[in-house]
Design an enzyme around this catalytic site. Structure first.
Site, PDB file in Angstrom:
ATOM      1  N   GLY A   1      14.437  32.555  52.870  1.00  0.00           N
ATOM      2  CA  GLY A   1      15.707  32.826  53.559  1.00  0.00           C
ATOM      3  C   GLY A   1      16.385  34.029  52.931  1.00  0.00           C
ATOM      4  O   GLY A   1      15.748  35.041  52.623  1.00  0.00           O
TER       5      GLY A   1
ATOM      6  N   THR B   1       9.361  30.187  54.994  1.00  0.00           N
ATOM      7  CA  THR B   1       8.737  31.402  55.464  1.00  0.00           C
ATOM      8  C   THR B   1       7.520  31.550  54.556  1.00  0.00           C
ATOM      9  O   THR B   1       7.388  30.807  53.602  1.00  0.00           O
ATOM     10  CB  THR B   1       9.777  32.539  55.300  1.00  0.00           C
ATOM     11  OG1 THR B   1      10.880  32.224  56.137  1.00  0.00           O
ATOM     12  CG2 THR B   1       9.248  33.905  55.601  1.00  0.00           C
TER      13      THR B   1
ATOM     14  N   THR C   1       7.213  33.579  59.566  1.00  0.00           N
ATOM     15  CA  THR C   1       8.113  32.431  59.427  1.00  0.00           C
ATOM     16  C   THR C   1       8.249  31.596  60.688  1.00  0.00           C
ATOM     17  O   THR C   1       8.030  32.087  61.799  1.00  0.00           O
ATOM     18  CB  THR C   1       9.528  32.913  59.023  1.00  0.00           C
ATOM     19  OG1 THR C   1      10.327  31.798  58.680  1.00  0.00           O
ATOM     20  CG2 THR C   1      10.201  33.683  60.134  1.00  0.00           C
TER      21      THR C   1
ATOM     22  N   SER D   1      16.909  39.134  60.269  1.00  0.00           N
ATOM     23  CA  SER D   1      16.060  38.435  59.300  1.00  0.00           C
ATOM     24  C   SER D   1      16.349  38.961  57.889  1.00  0.00           C
ATOM     25  O   SER D   1      16.983  40.004  57.718  1.00  0.00           O
ATOM     26  CB  SER D   1      14.600  38.709  59.655  1.00  0.00           C
ATOM     27  OG  SER D   1      13.749  38.236  58.642  1.00  0.00           O
ATOM     28  N   SER D   2      15.853  38.219  56.908  1.00  0.00           N
ATOM     29  CA  SER D   2      15.894  38.704  55.518  1.00  0.00           C
ATOM     30  C   SER D   2      14.501  39.089  55.025  1.00  0.00           C
ATOM     31  O   SER D   2      14.345  39.465  53.851  1.00  0.00           O
ATOM     32  CB  SER D   2      16.431  37.609  54.590  1.00  0.00           C
ATOM     33  OG  SER D   2      17.755  37.330  54.894  1.00  0.00           O
TER      34      SER D   2
ATOM     35  N   ASP E   1      19.099  32.084  63.052  1.00  0.00           N
ATOM     36  CA  ASP E   1      19.312  33.309  62.269  1.00  0.00           C
ATOM     37  C   ASP E   1      20.287  34.265  62.950  1.00  0.00           C
ATOM     38  O   ASP E   1      20.714  35.261  62.356  1.00  0.00           O
ATOM     39  CB  ASP E   1      17.978  34.022  62.003  1.00  0.00           C
ATOM     40  CG  ASP E   1      17.349  33.570  60.681  1.00  0.00           C
ATOM     41  OD1 ASP E   1      18.045  32.938  59.878  1.00  0.00           O
ATOM     42  OD2 ASP E   1      16.158  33.856  60.468  1.00  0.00           O
TER      43      ASP E   1
ATOM     44  N   ASN F   1      11.176  29.861  60.339  1.00  0.00           N
ATOM     45  CA  ASN F   1      12.536  29.707  59.826  1.00  0.00           C
ATOM     46  C   ASN F   1      12.589  28.507  58.895  1.00  0.00           C
ATOM     47  O   ASN F   1      12.152  28.591  57.767  1.00  0.00           O
ATOM     48  CB  ASN F   1      13.595  29.606  60.933  1.00  0.00           C
ATOM     49  CG  ASN F   1      14.996  29.846  60.365  1.00  0.00           C
ATOM     50  OD1 ASN F   1      15.124  30.469  59.321  1.00  0.00           O
ATOM     51  ND2 ASN F   1      16.025  29.363  61.030  1.00  0.00           N
TER      52      ASN F   1
HETATM   53  N1  GLY Z   1      14.175  32.906  58.987  1.00  0.00           N
HETATM   54  C1  GLY Z   1      14.371  33.525  57.764  1.00  0.00           C
HETATM   55  C2  GLY Z   1      14.498  34.999  57.894  1.00  0.00           C
HETATM   56  O1  GLY Z   1      13.955  35.576  58.811  1.00  0.00           O
HETATM   57  O2  GLY Z   1      15.164  35.605  57.107  1.00  0.00           O
END
Ligand code: GLY
Length: 590
Positions: free
Chosen positions: A495, A402, A420, A473-474, A444, A422
């Site tokens: 992530g 990301t 991102t 998402s994070s 995700d 991912n």
């Molecule tokens: N793909 C990583 C996130 O959105 O957390």
């Protein structure tokens, strides 16, 4: 005789001249590649950014505006836009688009992002341009006939792709910008058309993904060449340049309709993907209400669901706030243990309670209340390691790749965007004829309850797949205000480590008084409930590691955690900006 003497002199002169000409010719042959590069156009708002000569700048203190991003060319382009009279939103858009060209492992138009911003006139904004599951997606689409969860389907190739949101997001951001969109996208078009030289890191990234590019593509791509890429090679992306021109000329429709949409759908059909014309046409960027948490008198503003980032960050800050962190000291056993236990509890909540708010009732108010956090920490024991088996999600009753960009301008606008594909290079699938990489964001979602995604995150109903739903998402693009004035812009890729890295960067500044450089670059650690492991970064304090092990924690080393971009406003108004040393990241300012 006289004429004979003259002939000899003339001959000597001609010989000397020929030697000179020959020497110049040899020199030209020796430096031919750079002669050729110098002939190429220089890109940027005023054509002042050189895509063949650049280097990373890790830390600046400036008076006006600055841009911190994952690549020096992208930050330079953002700065050029600021100097030209653009505001932080203009600079953000130009930087994002440049990253889509020069940082193809994560910069993108085939993925998604989130923006958190504060305008100079005090409005807080959050934009959600996360991918959506295609209309034909279903809860069990990654379960095979034997009942096994197929992460190979959710992490690579055409079926892994969610409907991209980035281009809709860029146009939603543009409502706050000052310059015409065509001026902001032109540097990216120049870079894609005329090429730029690869850094060693990008060359290595392309080489190590070569087999996947060959496996998951139905047509030749710009990212694979005969032999290995090396630092200094020029990457040209003519098909991407044409796609960017269609976006320049037709707006968001240049992506979601017409030729680009046709090329995406054709790519899907060649690779058994399921994104349709309607999925593309119906994609919308959603404005959201930012999460706001008071932490020791600082107003922390971050991204609400569909990202878990803002809520998890808020929970962790609330959980440690009652404790005197600054007296515990940076990365002592005491401070790390407390933060790990907060991380454990917040990530247990993530797995149970968080999902797309348009599909799932997220108990946001409860999760972010100080009373809830106090209750969550009631079983915290400062003398021994907690156990994730004993920590489930709280009861709530409601009455690697990301990329992040931080920008501040001279007018008081502050913008944080995390974006991102991912995984690094997403699904590894490039849209044939359109030249851009598609995401693998479907991973995700919780593809089966209890089955970890590529970051080890697990989930259940809240984050189950449904048509049109956004996967959790994070990403945690975050602003910090002090006395309602700009204080800090921060965010990172990584992530599930994103939220813990942002958490620790904020604590580093607020509790441990660090400057931007230290807050970003001091080693980080991470706990996410499952697995019940504390990940520690290379360089983590050894005595603290031993102390934690003695308390019963399981520690596992990691090379790097996060690639954070942080801008902090100093008491005299100057901007202290840092780009992460873990990557090619670079900051530009004036
Ligand atoms: N793909 C990583 C996130 O959105 O957390």
């Amino acid at each position: 005789m006289i004429s004979g003497k003259l002939d000899l002199i003339t001959f000597k002169k001609i010989f000397l001249q020929m030697k000179y000409i020959l020497a110049v010719l040899i020199l030209c042959v020796m430096i031919f590649p750079s002669c050729k590069q110098a002939d190429q156009p220089i890109v940027g708002a005023d054509k002042e950014v050189n895509p063949y000569q650049f280097s990373s700048v890790k830390n600046v203190t400036v008076t006006h505006g600055c841009v911190a991003s994952a690549h020096p060319l992208a930050s330079e382009i953002g700065l050029a836009i600021l100097k030209r009279g653009g505001n932080a939103f203009d600079a953000m858009i130009a930087t994002q688009l440049a990253l889509a060209v020069v940082h193809p492992s994560a910069g993108n138009i085939g993925g998604c992002g989130y923006m958190v911003a504060r305008t100079a006139n005090d409005s807080l904004i959050a934009l959600d341009y996360r991918e959506m599951a295609p209309g034909k997606a279903g809860r069990n689409m990654y379960i095979d006939s034997a009942g096994n969860a197929r992460t190979d389907w959710s992490q690579n190739g055409h079926l892994a792709v969610g409907v991209p949101g980035t281009v809709a997001g860029l146009f939603a951001e543009h409502k706050y910008a000052k310059l015409p969109f065509k001026d902001l996208i032109q540097p990216a078009i120049d870079l894609a058309t005329n090429g730029f030289v690869l850094t060693e890191r990008e060359a290595d990234g392309l080489n190590s993904n070569r087999e996947d590019f060959l496996k998951y593509n139905t047509m030749p791509t710009a990212f694979v060449k005969d032999g290995e890429w090396k630092a200094g090679d020029t990457l040209y992306q003519p098909e991407l340049a044409e796609t960017l021109k269609r976006i320049r000329d037709n707006g968001a429709k240049g992506f979601y309709e017409g030729e680009t949409a046709k090329l995406i759908v054709e790519e899907m059909q060649r690779g058994k993907g399921i994104i349709s014309y309607d999925d593309l046409k119906n994609y919308v960027c959603k404005p959201r209400k930012p999460v706001e948490v008071d932490y020791r008198g600082y107003d922390v503003v971050s991204m609400p669901p569909s990202s878990s980032g803002g809520i998890i960050l808020g929970e962790m800050l609330n959980m440690i706030e009652p404790y005197p962190m600054s007296s515990y000291g940076f990365q002592t056993v005491k401070s790390v243990q407390l933060m790990v236990e907060a991380e454990r509890r917040a990530y247990a909540d993530r797995a149970q309670h968080l999902g797309d708010p348009d599909f799932w009732n997220v108990p946001q108010q409860v999760l972010l209340s100080k009373a809830y956090s106090k209750k969550r920490m009631s079983n915290y024991d400062s003398t021994k390691a907690g156990k994730s088996d004993d920590i489930n999600a709280g009861d709530v009753h409601e009455s690697d790749q990301t990329t992040h960009i931080s920008v501040i301008d001279g007018e008081g606008n502050m913008v944080a965007v995390t974006t991102t594909l991912n995984n690094s290079y997403g699904s590894k699938t490039v849209v044939g004829g359109a030249g851009f990489i598609l995401n693998d964001e479907m991973d995700d979602f919780s593809i089966k309850p209890g089955v970890p995604n590529m970051y080890g995150a697990i989930g259940g109903d809240a984050n189950a797949i449904a048509p049109g739903k956004r996967m959790l998402s994070s990403m945690t693009p975050t602003l910090v205000l002090k006395d309602n004035q700009p204080f800090m812009v921060v965010g990172t890729p990584g992530g599930t480590t994103i939220t813990t890295s942002v958490f620790q960067s904020i604590v580093n500044v607020v509790d441990f008084g660090m400057n931007a450089d230290d807050a970003v670059n001091k080693p980080k650690f991470h706990h996410q409930w499952r697995p019940d492991t504390v990940f520690i970064e290379k360089g983590f304090n050894e005595a603290t590691a031993k102390g934690l092990q003695a308390m019963g924690y399981t520690l596992v080393g990691r090379d790097a955690i996060g690639r954070t971009e942080l801008i902090k406003i100093l008491p005299d108004g100057k901007r202290d900006a840092a780009a992460d040393k873990r990557g090619d990241d670079s900051v530009s300012g004036y």
